[in-house]
Every structure is written in C-alpha cells, then in structure tokens.
Write a protein that holds these residues in place. Structure first.
Motif, mmCIF file in Angstrom:
data_model
loop_
_atom_site.group_PDB
_atom_site.id
_atom_site.type_symbol
_atom_site.label_atom_id
_atom_site.label_comp_id
_atom_site.label_asym_id
_atom_site.label_seq_id
_atom_site.Cartn_x
_atom_site.Cartn_y
_atom_site.Cartn_z
ATOM 1 N N THR A 49 0.847 -1.181 0.000
ATOM 2 C CA THR A 49 0.000 0.000 0.000
ATOM 3 C C THR A 49 0.887 1.237 0.000
ATOM 4 O O THR A 49 1.876 1.294 0.736
ATOM 5 C CB THR A 49 -0.913 0.019 1.245
ATOM 6 O OG1 THR A 49 -1.750 -1.135 1.204
ATOM 7 C CG2 THR A 49 -1.787 1.256 1.277
ATOM 8 N N THR A 51 1.055 5.182 0.841
ATOM 9 C CA THR A 51 0.355 6.190 1.633
ATOM 10 C C THR A 51 0.906 7.580 1.338
ATOM 11 O O THR A 51 2.021 7.725 0.812
ATOM 12 C CB THR A 51 0.503 5.917 3.145
ATOM 13 O OG1 THR A 51 1.866 6.110 3.526
ATOM 14 C CG2 THR A 51 0.031 4.517 3.508
ATOM 15 N N TRP A 82 4.358 1.329 6.267
ATOM 16 C CA TRP A 82 3.312 0.476 6.814
ATOM 17 C C TRP A 82 2.881 -0.535 5.756
ATOM 18 O O TRP A 82 2.712 -0.185 4.598
ATOM 19 C CB TRP A 82 2.118 1.351 7.222
ATOM 20 C CG TRP A 82 1.033 0.611 7.919
ATOM 21 C CD1 TRP A 82 -0.130 0.191 7.351
ATOM 22 C CD2 TRP A 82 0.969 0.211 9.274
ATOM 23 N NE1 TRP A 82 -0.908 -0.448 8.279
ATOM 24 C CE2 TRP A 82 -0.249 -0.446 9.482
ATOM 25 C CE3 TRP A 82 1.844 0.335 10.355
ATOM 26 C CZ2 TRP A 82 -0.624 -0.983 10.705
ATOM 27 C CZ3 TRP A 82 1.462 -0.191 11.572
ATOM 28 C CH2 TRP A 82 0.243 -0.831 11.735
ATOM 29 N N TYR A 83 2.670 -1.768 6.147
ATOM 30 C CA TYR A 83 2.168 -2.795 5.238
ATOM 31 C C TYR A 83 0.733 -3.111 5.622
ATOM 32 O O TYR A 83 0.476 -3.560 6.747
ATOM 33 C CB TYR A 83 3.032 -4.058 5.311
ATOM 34 C CG TYR A 83 2.572 -5.149 4.383
ATOM 35 C CD1 TYR A 83 2.752 -5.031 3.008
ATOM 36 C CD2 TYR A 83 1.954 -6.283 4.872
ATOM 37 C CE1 TYR A 83 2.329 -6.030 2.147
ATOM 38 C CE2 TYR A 83 1.531 -7.292 4.014
ATOM 39 C CZ TYR A 83 1.720 -7.155 2.659
ATOM 40 O OH TYR A 83 1.301 -8.139 1.806
ATOM 41 N N TYR A 84 -0.191 -2.829 4.734
ATOM 42 C CA TYR A 84 -1.589 -3.163 4.970
ATOM 43 C C TYR A 84 -1.744 -4.655 4.699
ATOM 44 O O TYR A 84 -1.702 -5.085 3.555
ATOM 45 C CB TYR A 84 -2.501 -2.377 4.036
ATOM 46 C CG TYR A 84 -2.786 -0.953 4.453
ATOM 47 C CD1 TYR A 84 -4.076 -0.454 4.380
ATOM 48 C CD2 TYR A 84 -1.795 -0.099 4.893
ATOM 49 C CE1 TYR A 84 -4.370 0.856 4.740
ATOM 50 C CE2 TYR A 84 -2.071 1.211 5.259
ATOM 51 C CZ TYR A 84 -3.353 1.675 5.180
ATOM 52 O OH TYR A 84 -3.633 2.960 5.535
ATOM 53 N N LYS A 85 -1.927 -5.409 5.747
ATOM 54 C CA LYS A 85 -1.993 -6.867 5.630
ATOM 55 C C LYS A 85 -3.275 -7.280 4.908
ATOM 56 O O LYS A 85 -4.375 -6.911 5.314
ATOM 57 C CB LYS A 85 -1.956 -7.493 7.014
ATOM 58 C CG LYS A 85 -1.977 -8.995 7.001
ATOM 59 C CD LYS A 85 -2.004 -9.544 8.408
ATOM 60 C CE LYS A 85 -2.238 -11.050 8.327
ATOM 61 N NZ LYS A 85 -2.759 -11.582 9.564
ATOM 62 N N SER A 100 -8.851 -4.853 10.296
ATOM 63 C CA SER A 100 -9.426 -3.511 10.108
ATOM 64 C C SER A 100 -9.130 -2.578 11.277
ATOM 65 O O SER A 100 -9.201 -1.369 11.132
ATOM 66 C CB SER A 100 -10.935 -3.599 9.878
ATOM 67 O OG SER A 100 -11.612 -3.918 11.068
ATOM 68 N N GLN A 102 -6.300 -2.067 12.458
ATOM 69 C CA GLN A 102 -4.977 -1.490 12.225
ATOM 70 C C GLN A 102 -4.889 -0.625 10.959
ATOM 71 O O GLN A 102 -3.905 0.068 10.754
ATOM 72 C CB GLN A 102 -3.938 -2.616 12.107
ATOM 73 C CG GLN A 102 -3.887 -3.525 13.310
ATOM 74 C CD GLN A 102 -3.523 -2.782 14.574
ATOM 75 O OE1 GLN A 102 -2.643 -1.935 14.568
ATOM 76 N NE2 GLN A 102 -4.214 -3.077 15.655
ATOM 77 N N GLN A 103 -5.894 -0.694 10.102
ATOM 78 C CA GLN A 103 -5.817 -0.009 8.814
ATOM 79 C C GLN A 103 -7.212 0.401 8.366
ATOM 80 O O GLN A 103 -8.193 -0.214 8.753
ATOM 81 C CB GLN A 103 -5.144 -0.915 7.775
ATOM 82 C CG GLN A 103 -5.731 -2.304 7.707
ATOM 83 C CD GLN A 103 -4.771 -3.366 7.219
ATOM 84 O OE1 GLN A 103 -3.659 -3.484 7.708
ATOM 85 N NE2 GLN A 103 -5.215 -4.150 6.259
ATOM 86 N N ASN A 104 -7.291 1.451 7.545
ATOM 87 C CA ASN A 104 -8.608 1.971 7.155
ATOM 88 C C ASN A 104 -9.273 1.169 6.045
ATOM 89 O O ASN A 104 -10.454 1.346 5.787
ATOM 90 C CB ASN A 104 -8.544 3.456 6.810
ATOM 91 C CG ASN A 104 -7.530 3.770 5.747
ATOM 92 O OD1 ASN A 104 -6.835 2.886 5.261
ATOM 93 N ND2 ASN A 104 -7.428 5.030 5.377
ATOM 94 N N VAL A 106 -8.965 -3.017 4.154
ATOM 95 C CA VAL A 106 -8.307 -4.317 4.181
ATOM 96 C C VAL A 106 -8.298 -4.878 2.762
ATOM 97 O O VAL A 106 -9.365 -5.119 2.190
ATOM 98 C CB VAL A 106 -9.039 -5.298 5.132
ATOM 99 C CG1 VAL A 106 -8.334 -6.646 5.161
ATOM 100 C CG2 VAL A 106 -9.155 -4.716 6.530
ATOM 101 N N ARG A 121 -13.052 -0.197 6.395
ATOM 102 C CA ARG A 121 -13.353 -0.275 7.823
ATOM 103 C C ARG A 121 -14.724 0.330 8.116
ATOM 104 O O ARG A 121 -15.472 -0.167 8.943
ATOM 105 C CB ARG A 121 -12.266 0.439 8.626
ATOM 106 C CG ARG A 121 -12.513 0.412 10.107
ATOM 107 C CD ARG A 121 -11.360 0.887 10.937
ATOM 108 N NE ARG A 121 -10.731 2.074 10.419
ATOM 109 C CZ ARG A 121 -9.522 2.477 10.764
ATOM 110 N NH1 ARG A 121 -8.812 1.784 11.631
ATOM 111 N NH2 ARG A 121 -8.998 3.572 10.266
#
Length: 138
Positions: A49, A51, A82-85, A100, A102-104, A106, A121
C-alpha cells in the motif's frame, strides 16, 4: 458471516500499478482524495500500500524534487512505512475485524494471491452499528 458481503470489487477500487511513477501516484491520490492506495503488480497481485506519508517522507528527503523529476521515480523504489496486511477471501469475520483495527481498508486476495478488492473499515463499523441498533430496538 461471509466477508464478501463487505467487498468493494477491484473494478471499483482505485489502485496504483507497481511500476507507476511518483507523479502518477500523486495525481491519482489527489484525484480520488485518498490517503492510501493498494499497489498491484503486473499479475494483479497485491504487493503493498502506498500512503501519503510514504510520498511526503520521500519528497522531504529529496528537496530538489520537482514534478518533472517525479516522473523518473518509481513507487516501487520508495520505502513504505506500513504494510496493509491482506486477508484471504475465506478468512473469518474475526480475522477481518482484527485487520481492520490497524488499517482503514483491508485488501482481499483469492487463493492464488490475486487482489480481488478491498473492505473498508467504515462498512464493518456500519454493519456492527446497525446490528447494535436492532438489538436496542428489541
């Protein structure tokens, strides 16, 4: 509950190809007014991702950067903070909620690791809010 209920399919998701330039990514983020975009490789697989923060940190470190030179910088060369898992299409609701938090959004991948869309999210929160309202009404 099936997580596909929440899915925004790939065709409706703004994303950036792994080989796009910094300028192209900036323009796409500005156009859609997003702060983060999934990055896909040529095979359609989710690779990370991008950002706004990633872009800002790069620009800060390269003070002489202008829009012309931003055409020569590939987003694949930018460090990502940051890595969006991603979650697999068959994940449980608990796994989805955990990601969700941890991140806006998924990213969702299939069994071949191909990106199929995202789950926002906001949609998860709306679902649980509506469930709570129904319980309170009864």
């Amino acid at each position: 509950m099936n997580i596909l209920f929440f899915l925004t399919p790939k065709k409706d998701v703004a994303f950036v190809p792994e080989n796009c330039t910094l300028r192209q990514a900036l323009e796409k983020m500005e156009h859609y007014r997003y702060t983060a975009l999934p990055i896909l490789n040529e095979q359609g697989m989710y690779v990370g991702t991008l950002t706004e923060g990633d872009l800002l940190r790069y620009i800060k470190g390269h003070a002489s950067l202008n829009l012309k030179s931003a055409e020569d910088v590939r987003i694949s060369s930018l460090p990502k903070r940051w890595y969006y898992k991603p979650v697999n299409i068959g994940c449980t609701m608990e796994e989805l909620v955990e990601a969700s938090m941890q991140q806006n959004f998924v990213p969702v991948i299939d069994d071949s690791k191909v990106f199929i869309g995202i789950i926002r999210r906001r949609h998860i929160i709306e679902h649980f809010y509506n469930q709570l309202k129904k319980l309170q009404e009864n």
